[in-house]
Design an enzyme around this catalytic site. Structure first.
Site, PDB file in Angstrom:
ATOM      1  N   ASP A 190       0.678  -1.367   0.045  1.00  0.00           N
ATOM      2  CA  ASP A 190       0.099  -0.022  -0.006  1.00  0.00           C
ATOM      3  C   ASP A 190       0.909   1.159  -0.087  1.00  0.00           C
ATOM      4  OD1 ASP A 190      -2.482   1.344   0.084  1.00  0.00           O
ATOM      5  OD2 ASP A 190      -2.747   1.449   2.273  1.00  0.00           O
ATOM      6  N   GLY A 232       0.081   5.606  -4.382  1.00  0.00           N
ATOM      7  CA  GLY A 232      -0.485   6.849  -4.717  1.00  0.00           C
ATOM      8  C   GLY A 232      -0.113   7.993  -3.830  1.00  0.00           C
ATOM      9  N   TRP A 269       2.726   8.153  -2.232  1.00  0.00           N
ATOM     10  CA  TRP A 269       4.104   8.167  -2.533  1.00  0.00           C
ATOM     11  C   TRP A 269       4.364   8.967  -3.741  1.00  0.00           C
ATOM     12  CZ3 TRP A 269       7.304   7.134  -7.080  1.00  0.00           C
ATOM     13  CH2 TRP A 269       8.674   7.064  -6.729  1.00  0.00           C
ATOM     14  N   ARG A 304      -0.407   9.283  -9.963  1.00  0.00           N
ATOM     15  CA  ARG A 304      -0.723   7.705  -9.235  1.00  0.00           C
ATOM     16  C   ARG A 304       0.324   6.381  -9.920  1.00  0.00           C
ATOM     17  NH1 ARG A 304      -4.175   7.506  -4.988  1.00  0.00           N
ATOM     18  NH2 ARG A 304      -4.245   5.276  -5.339  1.00  0.00           N
ATOM     19  N   ASN A 355     -10.942  -2.626  -5.613  1.00  0.00           N
ATOM     20  CA  ASN A 355     -10.261  -1.782  -6.282  1.00  0.00           C
ATOM     21  C   ASN A 355     -10.845  -1.510  -7.727  1.00  0.00           C
ATOM     22  OD1 ASN A 355      -6.906  -2.639  -5.126  1.00  0.00           O
ATOM     23  ND2 ASN A 355      -8.213  -1.063  -4.335  1.00  0.00           N
ATOM     24  N   ARG A 377      -4.964  -1.808   8.953  1.00  0.00           N
ATOM     25  CA  ARG A 377      -6.104  -2.634   8.561  1.00  0.00           C
ATOM     26  C   ARG A 377      -5.913  -3.560   7.526  1.00  0.00           C
ATOM     27  NH1 ARG A 377      -7.350   2.577   6.809  1.00  0.00           N
ATOM     28  NH2 ARG A 377      -7.107   3.033   4.623  1.00  0.00           N
ATOM     29  N   SER A 385      -8.201  -4.721   5.088  1.00  0.00           N
ATOM     30  CA  SER A 385      -8.516  -4.402   3.858  1.00  0.00           C
ATOM     31  C   SER A 385      -8.995  -5.559   3.090  1.00  0.00           C
ATOM     32  CB  SER A 385      -7.910  -3.420   3.044  1.00  0.00           C
ATOM     33  OG  SER A 385      -7.648  -2.217   3.528  1.00  0.00           O
ATOM     34  N   GLU A 406       1.324 -13.115  12.254  1.00  0.00           N
ATOM     35  CA  GLU A 406       1.963 -12.276  13.101  1.00  0.00           C
ATOM     36  C   GLU A 406       1.780 -10.816  11.978  1.00  0.00           C
ATOM     37  OE1 GLU A 406       2.994 -11.898  16.273  1.00  0.00           O
ATOM     38  OE2 GLU A 406       2.561 -14.041  16.320  1.00  0.00           O
TER      39      GLU A 406
END
Ligand code: IPE
Ligand code: IPE
Ligand code: MG
Length: 253
Positions: free
Chosen positions: A30, A33, A35, A43, A78, A205, A207, A218
């Site tokens: 993730d 965009g 970055w 993007r 997405n 999260r 997602s 973990e």
């Protein structure tokens, strides 16, 4: 740089690798965009830089001896992004498959695609099929790309498939247990649940990623955006994993 140019680990890297390595690492890639936005770029530039991180992390996982690397590349949700962004992502996938095909073969990496891949644009489906067929017998590492994937969507298709078997009279509902369900999931091909789930970009999260399979994974959250997540960041995540004590509900020894 391609996989084969640096598949041999450097002395520094292998000595820094912790002894307790995860067998299966899954990554929520993730922050492409954000970055790009921080750099005044589009993007799509972020996604292109992110593809370079995929190359670097696949190489390093293979060198480290990780059995399965699962990458969340495109979620079912997405599809709600602008059509141009979605098209750009799948054209990057086609480029990635073309450029890495030889390297995957050379390093005996098996590619699998997980998700509603029948929804993908035709060029992406064809490119995927070719590399999946090409690498089917490889055993050094499994690279799983989650494409049009959602953990809930996987559970729904598994429920439907089990219901159909019950209706056909080939499955007794009383015999359904965890392993029956796990075998019906797309992820059954991955040979086990993830030991370590990494998410980049500071978000904490899931997602809709590996909801069933992550029950005892973990979790490591990195503040670094995916395009900047390279060998040093991956090593830090592996070291964090090595420092965890996994109890699986039992009492520590
Ligand atoms: C991850 O980066 C790539 C995909 C989800 C396809 P994002 O595109 O989600 O980047 P951000 O979260 O907007 O920064
Ligand atoms: C998760 O990232 C999906 C992938 C990395 C492919 P998103 O950027 O789509 O997730 P949200 O919208 O921040 O939850
Ligand atoms: Mg995002």
């Amino acid at each position: 740089m391609r996989l084969h140019e640096s598949v041999t680990s450097t002395k520094d890297e292998s000595s820094a690798l912790p002894a307790a390595l995860p067998r299966h690492v899954a990554i929520i890639m993730d922050g492409n965009g954000r970055w790009a936005k921080r750099r005044g770029l589009g993007r799509s530039d972020g996604h292109r830089a992110g593809a370079e991180s995929v190359r670097a992390i696949v190489r390093m996982a293979r060198r480290a001896g990780i059995g399965t690397l699962t990458l969340y590349a495109f979620s079912e949700q997405n599809w709600s992004r602008p059509a141009t962004e979605v098209q750009g992502l799948f054209s990057l996938l086609v480029d990635f498959l073309a450029s890495e095909r030889d390297e995957l073969r050379r390093h005996e990496i098996r590619l699998v695609a997980i998700g509603h891949t029948d929804k993908l644009p035709l060029p992406a489906r064809l490119a995927l099929r070719k590399v999946v067929d090409d690498t089917r017998a490889h055993t050094a590492m499994t690279l799983a790309l989650c494409l049009s994937y959602g953990g809930r969507e996987d559970l729904v298709q598994a429920a439907r498939s089990l219901a159909e078997q019950v209706r056909a009279g080939t499955l007794d509902p009383a015999t359904i247990d965890e392993s029956t369900l796990a075998r019906s999931l797309w992820t059954a091909r991955l040979g086990g649940d993830p030991d370590l789930v990494i998410r980049t970009s500071g978000e904490q999260r899931l997602s809709n990623f590996l909801l069933w399979e992550s029950a005892y994974a973990e979790l490591v959250f990195s503040d670094v955006d995916w395009p900047d997540f390279r060998e040093a960041e991956f090593l830090a995540a592996l070291q964090a994993f090595a420092g965890r004590q996994r109890r699986f509900g039992a009492v520590a020894a």
